[in-house]
Design an enzyme around this catalytic site. Structure first.
Site, mmCIF file in Angstrom:
data_model
loop_
_atom_site.group_PDB
_atom_site.id
_atom_site.type_symbol
_atom_site.label_atom_id
_atom_site.label_comp_id
_atom_site.label_asym_id
_atom_site.label_seq_id
_atom_site.Cartn_x
_atom_site.Cartn_y
_atom_site.Cartn_z
ATOM 1 C CG ASP A 1 -5.072 2.171 1.936
ATOM 2 O OD1 ASP A 1 -6.106 1.555 1.650
ATOM 3 O OD2 ASP A 1 -3.923 1.703 1.807
ATOM 4 C CG HIS B 1 -1.956 -1.080 1.135
ATOM 5 N ND1 HIS B 1 -3.299 -0.823 1.104
ATOM 6 C CD2 HIS B 1 -1.831 -2.424 1.025
ATOM 7 C CE1 HIS B 1 -3.960 -1.967 0.991
ATOM 8 N NE2 HIS B 1 -3.089 -2.950 0.959
HETATM 9 C C1 UDX Z 1 -0.277 -7.111 -0.662
HETATM 10 C C2 UDX Z 1 -1.107 -8.307 -1.149
HETATM 11 O O1 UDX Z 1 -0.481 -9.518 -0.878
HETATM 12 C C3 UDX Z 1 -1.436 -8.160 -2.606
HETATM 13 O O2 UDX Z 1 -2.138 -9.290 -3.060
HETATM 14 C C4 UDX Z 1 -2.264 -6.926 -2.754
HETATM 15 O O3 UDX Z 1 -2.643 -6.794 -4.110
HETATM 16 C C5 UDX Z 1 -1.469 -5.729 -2.269
HETATM 17 O O4 UDX Z 1 -1.055 -5.931 -0.924
HETATM 18 P P1 UDX Z 1 2.250 -7.817 -1.422
HETATM 19 O O5 UDX Z 1 1.966 -9.212 -1.094
HETATM 20 O O6 UDX Z 1 3.387 -7.222 -0.758
HETATM 21 O O7 UDX Z 1 0.950 -6.885 -1.260
HETATM 22 O O8 UDX Z 1 2.481 -7.832 -3.020
HETATM 23 P P2 UDX Z 1 2.538 -6.720 -4.119
HETATM 24 O O9 UDX Z 1 1.221 -6.055 -4.291
HETATM 25 O O10 UDX Z 1 3.080 -7.373 -5.307
HETATM 26 O O11 UDX Z 1 3.552 -5.617 -3.561
HETATM 27 C C6 UDX Z 1 4.898 -5.885 -3.297
HETATM 28 C C7 UDX Z 1 5.697 -4.647 -3.587
HETATM 29 O O12 UDX Z 1 6.988 -4.826 -3.042
HETATM 30 C C8 UDX Z 1 5.866 -4.368 -5.076
HETATM 31 O O13 UDX Z 1 5.723 -2.987 -5.330
HETATM 32 C C9 UDX Z 1 7.298 -4.812 -5.371
HETATM 33 O O14 UDX Z 1 7.945 -4.053 -6.376
HETATM 34 C C10 UDX Z 1 7.979 -4.613 -4.042
HETATM 35 N N1 UDX Z 1 9.077 -5.569 -3.830
HETATM 36 C C11 UDX Z 1 8.831 -6.895 -3.680
HETATM 37 C C12 UDX Z 1 10.359 -5.083 -3.790
HETATM 38 O O15 UDX Z 1 10.604 -3.898 -3.971
HETATM 39 N N2 UDX Z 1 11.355 -5.967 -3.562
HETATM 40 C C13 UDX Z 1 11.168 -7.286 -3.386
HETATM 41 O O16 UDX Z 1 12.161 -8.001 -3.158
HETATM 42 C C14 UDX Z 1 9.855 -7.768 -3.451
#
Ligand code: UDX
Length: 459
Positions: A115, A23
């Site tokens: 949010d 988020h």
């Molecule tokens: C959560 C939920 O799991 C997801 O399903 C929902 O849509 C948003 O909230 P998350 O699981 O962290 O998020 O996944 P994602 O939405 O893909 O966000 C991860 C973020 O971390 C991305 O912006 C990605 O670029 C970043 N990231 C991930 C990094 O910068 N480095 C990493 O090693 C892994």
């Protein structure tokens, strides 16, 4: 332009994301776009997050408030519901005090971009006569599903194998968010997601982190109920937008990225030869799943860069890292955008979080979809069947993806016919994402309109 910037500088937005990486990222990037258009922005996060983040840039002013869990954040609370209730009680008072402090310091706020996981922020904006802007961080497709459940228009548990909702193609039960297809799982998180729509119709603006052309029918339908504007993809400008290519602000990261090791390792690999693997910031894989994924990566015989968060490392097969050094690099966190845009990367094994999905689409990186929970199964359906940007790794009856499935999907993408087809689509989505943010593109126009309205109301 010069004149707009001067006028816009009277507008001051407080941007208030739910304190989780998925988020914070889109709302920080949106903040940077507002700032580029001359709007003053202050980002608000919790004391706990602030203590634990890596600030990889400083273009956005940061203020912190207490959510009542200064030592452990969300993890300190029993569940999402307890966390949200406590955050509302403690946080709303603190948010009002912050507004007063900023006003006293000569930087009065005239807009709160909040949010909808924290719907009480809208009430504070309204009570303080500020512009209230809801910023939806997930896909509109998923929002339509949650909207129907929240209004009692979708009866649960599902009785039919097919789900028909306006604005969406027919979907199977298994393509629904996990709270629906695994009815009864994580009820507190489900309530938090449904709560986004409890008061959203009172918002002055509803902005969404998506691209209009990507979810056109869904956006058109939802806009009839709740007028909304698409402003995505919220990708750091240096990766997409020539106007802002000198921007070196990578935002706020809760985990410390291993920047140099990743880049050095990728630089030594040839074009399109690396599989990048990440399940984002929250997914917790079962030990068996982690091990199947590990063996699948090895079985595919490709180079891989795998993000395994520190809390998950113990689940790796014994000596896996040491024994796979020739083929793989395992890191605790990376700068995902740098990795996805590196020419060595040819495939992304992903949990299909919405940010990762949008990022891969925007950079044209083919995906192997391994959805785990929440919105990820719905995102995976769209990635594979409608946007045709990936393959879904098959699950067995235990809900696990086996090593053969991982290896097969990777090989299909890296060397097979599916890969060829996906690469053709990749060009289309990359172009579309960039055009949306370019001057006059669908998202840029929406951001311009929003800023113009803000300026008009604040002058
Ligand atoms: C959560 C939920 O799991 C997801 O399903 C929902 O849509 C948003 O909230 P998350 O699981 O962290 O998020 O996944 P994602 O939405 O893909 O966000 C991860 C973020 O971390 C991305 O912006 C990605 O670029 C970043 N990231 C991930 C990094 O910068 N480095 C990493 O090693 C892994």
């Amino acid at each position: 332009m010069e004149k707009d910037m001067i006028n816009a500088s009277r507008a001051h937005c407080l941007v208030f994301p739910y304190p989780a990486q998925g988020h914070i990222n889109p709302m920080v990037e949106f903040s940077k776009r507002l700032k580029h258009k001359g709007v003053e922005v202050t980002l608000v996060t919790t004391h706990f997050i602030s203590k634990n983040i890596q600030k990889e840039g400083n273009s956005i002013a940061l203020e912190t408030i207490s959510d009542g869990y200064d030592e452990g954040g969300r993890a300190q609370a029993e569940n999402d519901q307890t966390y949200l209730e406590h955050f509302e009680r403690v946080g709303s008072k603190n948010l009002i005090e912050l507004l007063e402090k900023l006003s006293r310091s000569g930087r009065p706020v005239n807009c709160i971009v909040y949010d909808p996981f924290l719907p009480w922020a809208l009430d504070i904006a309204k009570d303080s006569e500020l512009v209230a802007v809801a910023f939806l961080t997930q896909s509109i497709v998923v929002d339509i599903i949650y909207y129907h459940v929240s209004k009692g228009e979708m009866k649960l548990p599902l009785l039919e194998p097919e789900v028909l909702l306006p604005g969406l193609p027919p979907l199977e039960a298994q393509d629904m968010p996990s709270f629906i297809y695994k009815w009864g799982s994580h009820p507190d998180t489900f309530d938090m997601l449904l709560g986004q729509f409890s008061n959203i119709e009172k918002a002055d603006w509803v902005l969404c982190n998506t691209v209009y052309e990507l979810e056109q029918e869904a956006v058109d339908w939802m806009s009839k109920i709740i007028p909304m504007r698409t402003v995505g993809p919220t990708i750091p400008s240096m990766f997409l937008d020539k106007q802002l290519e000198n921007d070196k602000d990578y935002g706020l990261s809760i985990f410390k990225p291993n920047v140099d090791a990743c880049l050095k390792w990728l630089n030594d690999r040839s074009k399109g030869s690396v599989v990048y693997v990440s399940v984002g910031s929250m997914v917790i894989l079962e030990v068996e799943q982690m091990q199947e994924l590990a063996w699948g990566l090895r079985m595919s015989n490709n180079y891989f860069l795998w993000v395994v968060r520190a809390s998950e490392e113990a689940k790796l097969p014994k000596n896996f890292v040491e024994e796979t050094l020739e083929k793989g690099l395992v890191v605790q966190w990376c700068r995902q955008l740098e990795v996805l845009t590196h020419e060595a990367v040819g495939c992304f094994v992903t949990h299909c979080g919405w940010n990762s999905t949008l990022e891969a689409l925007s950079f044209g990186v083919p995906m192997v979809a391994m959805p785990q929970w929440t919105d990820q199964s719905t995102n995976a359906k769209y990635i594979t069947d409608f946007w045709k940007m990936g393959l879904k790794a098959p699950m067995d009856e235990k809900g696990l993806v086996r090593r053969e499935g991982v290896a097969h999907c990777i090989r299909e993408i890296m060397e097979g016919e599916s890969g060829e087809e996906i690469k053709k689509n990749a060009f289309k989505w990359r172009k579309l994402a960039k055009e949306a943010l370019d001057k006059g593109g669908s998202s840029d126009k929406n951001i311009e309109k929003f800023v113009a309205n803000l300026v008009a109301r604040s002058s």
